[in-house]
Enzyme design. Structure first.
Site, short mmCIF file in Angstrom:
data_model
loop_
_atom_site.label_atom_id
_atom_site.label_comp_id
_atom_site.label_asym_id
_atom_site.label_seq_id
_atom_site.Cartn_x
_atom_site.Cartn_y
_atom_site.Cartn_z
N ASN A 9 60.50 52.68 61.19
CA ASN A 9 60.91 53.26 62.48
C ASN A 9 61.71 52.19 63.23
O ASN A 9 61.15 51.20 63.67
CB ASN A 9 59.63 53.66 63.24
CG ASN A 9 59.91 54.07 64.67
OD1 ASN A 9 61.05 54.26 65.08
ND2 ASN A 9 58.85 54.20 65.46
N TRP A 10 63.01 52.40 63.31
CA TRP A 10 63.88 51.36 63.89
C TRP A 10 63.87 51.37 65.42
O TRP A 10 64.50 50.53 66.05
CB TRP A 10 65.31 51.53 63.38
CG TRP A 10 65.46 51.27 61.90
CD1 TRP A 10 64.46 50.95 61.01
CD2 TRP A 10 66.67 51.31 61.14
NE1 TRP A 10 64.99 50.79 59.75
CE2 TRP A 10 66.33 51.00 59.79
CE3 TRP A 10 68.00 51.58 61.45
CZ2 TRP A 10 67.29 50.95 58.78
CZ3 TRP A 10 68.95 51.53 60.44
CH2 TRP A 10 68.59 51.22 59.11
N LYS A 11 63.23 52.38 66.01
CA LYS A 11 63.13 52.47 67.48
C LYS A 11 64.51 52.34 68.12
O LYS A 11 65.49 52.80 67.56
CB LYS A 11 62.13 51.44 68.00
CG LYS A 11 60.78 51.57 67.29
CD LYS A 11 59.67 50.83 67.96
CE LYS A 11 58.38 51.03 67.16
NZ LYS A 11 57.21 50.42 67.76
N HIS A 96 54.83 59.87 68.65
CA HIS A 96 54.67 58.41 68.61
C HIS A 96 54.07 57.94 69.94
O HIS A 96 54.35 58.50 70.99
CB HIS A 96 56.04 57.74 68.37
CG HIS A 96 55.89 56.28 68.11
ND1 HIS A 96 55.77 55.36 69.12
CD2 HIS A 96 55.80 55.57 66.95
CE1 HIS A 96 55.63 54.15 68.59
NE2 HIS A 96 55.64 54.26 67.27
N GLU A 98 54.72 55.60 71.84
CA GLU A 98 55.69 55.27 72.92
C GLU A 98 56.17 56.54 73.60
O GLU A 98 56.46 56.54 74.79
CB GLU A 98 56.84 54.44 72.33
CG GLU A 98 56.40 53.00 72.07
CD GLU A 98 57.03 52.35 70.86
OE1 GLU A 98 58.10 52.79 70.40
OE2 GLU A 98 56.44 51.37 70.36
N GLU A 168 48.06 55.24 64.27
CA GLU A 168 48.63 54.03 64.88
C GLU A 168 47.84 53.67 66.12
O GLU A 168 48.09 54.22 67.20
CB GLU A 168 50.09 54.27 65.27
CG GLU A 168 50.99 54.62 64.11
CD GLU A 168 52.44 54.25 64.39
OE1 GLU A 168 53.00 53.48 63.60
OE2 GLU A 168 53.00 54.69 65.41
N GLY A 174 53.36 46.58 67.84
CA GLY A 174 54.26 45.56 68.38
C GLY A 174 53.53 44.37 68.98
O GLY A 174 54.12 43.54 69.66
N SER A 214 51.87 46.77 63.62
CA SER A 214 52.02 45.39 63.14
C SER A 214 51.83 45.25 61.63
O SER A 214 51.21 44.30 61.15
CB SER A 214 51.06 44.46 63.90
OG SER A 214 51.38 44.45 65.28
N GLY A 235 57.32 49.34 62.25
CA GLY A 235 58.30 49.18 63.32
C GLY A 235 59.09 47.89 63.10
O GLY A 235 60.03 47.83 62.29
N GLY A 236 58.67 46.83 63.80
CA GLY A 236 59.41 45.56 63.80
C GLY A 236 59.85 45.07 62.43
O GLY A 236 61.01 44.68 62.25
P1 PGA Z 1 55.19 47.80 64.81
O1 PGA Z 1 55.45 49.33 65.22
O2 PGA Z 1 55.17 47.75 63.30
O3 PGA Z 1 56.32 47.03 65.41
O4 PGA Z 1 53.86 47.42 65.39
C1 PGA Z 1 54.85 50.38 64.53
C2 PGA Z 1 55.26 51.70 65.13
O5 PGA Z 1 55.41 51.78 66.36
O6 PGA Z 1 55.43 52.70 64.42
#
Ligand code: PGA
Length: 251
Positions: A9-11, A96, A98, A168, A174, A214, A235-236
Site C-alpha cells: 500500500n503506497w499510500k 483502512h 487511516e 491491522e 507506521g 510495520s 505500507g512503508g
Molecule cells: P506500515 O503500514 O507497514 O507502514 O505500518 C501498513 C498499512 O497501513 O497498511
C-alpha cells in the site's frame, strides 16, 4: 491450502514517474507470483494508469487504496468503481485505519463500498483492527468482530471468495511496533472462527487473512509462518523495491 497474498500500500507517495520506476524494479520478483501466491501493489490514484501500462502481461495485481460508495454522479473528489476498473484495478483496499480514524469513515460507509465493489466482482481487502486504547482495555476481539459484522453485512457466501481480510492493529501501523507473531495469529484465529460462525467453517478455512502494521523484511517470515497468517499488507516497506522484494520472497 489457502492462497498467499502479499500486498503493498503506497499510500500518498510516488508521482507517476516515481511509481513507474518503483514498479519496474518490483516486476522481476513478481514472476514468483502465481495463482497460489498473489502479489499486489496499490499506488495512489494518479499513478494507477501508468502502473497498469507497465504491469500488463506480468503477474502483479493492481490495487486501489479506496473508492467512492456510489456508481457515479455529483460526488466531488471521489473516484468510482468504474474508473478503477477502467485503469485495470482488480482489488480495492477498504476500511483502512487511516480512512476510519483520520477521515472518519464508519462501518456503514465502508459496508456500502464493500457491497458496491463485490457487486462489480472486484476483489476487496477489508481492513480491521483495534486502537491502542482498545487493545489495552481488552476489547480487541470485540472491536474486530463489530467491524467484520458491519463491514460484511449483506455479503453472500458466494461473494466471500472475493474478500481478503487484513488485520491491522492501528497502534502497529507506521510506528515500528509489530504485534508479536503469536498475538497476531491469535487475532487471526479469532477472525477465522467468527467468520466461520457468520458463514461456514469451509468458507472461513479458505479465507485469506493478511497481517499489516510495520511489516519489514526481517519480520515477514516469522509472521507468514504462523498458521493463520496468509499474507501481509505492507505500507512503508513497500516503497523500497529491495525491501518489498525481500518480503515477497520471505522465508
Ligand atoms: P506500515 O503500514 O507497514 O507502514 O505500518 C501498513 C498499512 O497501513 O497498511
Amino acid at each position: 491450502m489457502r492462497n498467499i497474498f502479499i500486498a503493498g500500500n503506497w499510500k500518498m507517495h510516488k508521482t507517476s514517474k516515481e511509481a513507474e520506476a518503483l514498479v519496474k524494479a518490483i516486476i522481476p520478483a513478481s514472476h514468483n507470483a502465481d495463482g497460489k501466491k498473489k502479489v499486489m501493489i496499490a499506488p495512489p490514484f494518479t499513478a494507477l494508469y501508468v502502473v497498469n501500462t507497465v504491469i500488463k502481461g506480468t503477474n502483479l495485481m493492481l490495487g486501489a487504496q479506496n473508492m467512492g460508495p456510489e456508481e457515479k454522479g455529483a460526488h466531488t473528489g471521489e473516484i468510482s468503481i468504474g474508473m478503477l476498473m477502467d485503469v485495470g484495478v482488480s482489488v480495492v483496499i477498504l476500511g483502512h485505519s487511516e480512512r476510519r480514524h483520520v477521515y472518519q469513515e464508519n462501518d456503514e460507509l465502508i459496508n456500502r463500498k464493500v457491497k458496491l465493489a463485490l457487486k462489480h466482482k472486484m476483489e476487496i481487502i477489508l481492513c480491521v483492527g483495534e486502537t491502542l486504547d482498545e487493545r489495552e482495555s481488552g476489547a480487541t476481539n470485540k472491536v474486530v468482530e463489530e467491524q467484520l459484522k458491519r463491514g460484511l453485512n449483506g455479503v453472500s457466501e458466494e461473494q466471500l471468495s472475493k474478500v481478503t481480510i487484513a488485520y491491522e492493529p492501528v497502534w502497529a501501523i507506521g510506528t515500528g511496533k509489530t504485534a508479536t507473531p503469536q498475538d497476531a495469529d491469535d487475532t487471526h484465529s479469532f477472525i477465522r472462527d467468527f467468520l466461520s460462525s457468520l458463514y461456514s467453517s469451509a468458507l472461513a478455512d479458505e479465507l485469506v487473512i493478511q497481517y499489516g502494521g510495520s511489516v519489514k523484511p526481517h519480520n515477514a517470515g516469522e509472521l507468514m509462518n504462523m498458521s493463520n497468517i496468509d499474507g501481509v499488507l505492507v505500507g512503508g516497506a513497500s516503497l523500497i523495491a529491495e525491501d518489498f522484494i525481500k518480503i515477497i520472497n520471505y522465508e
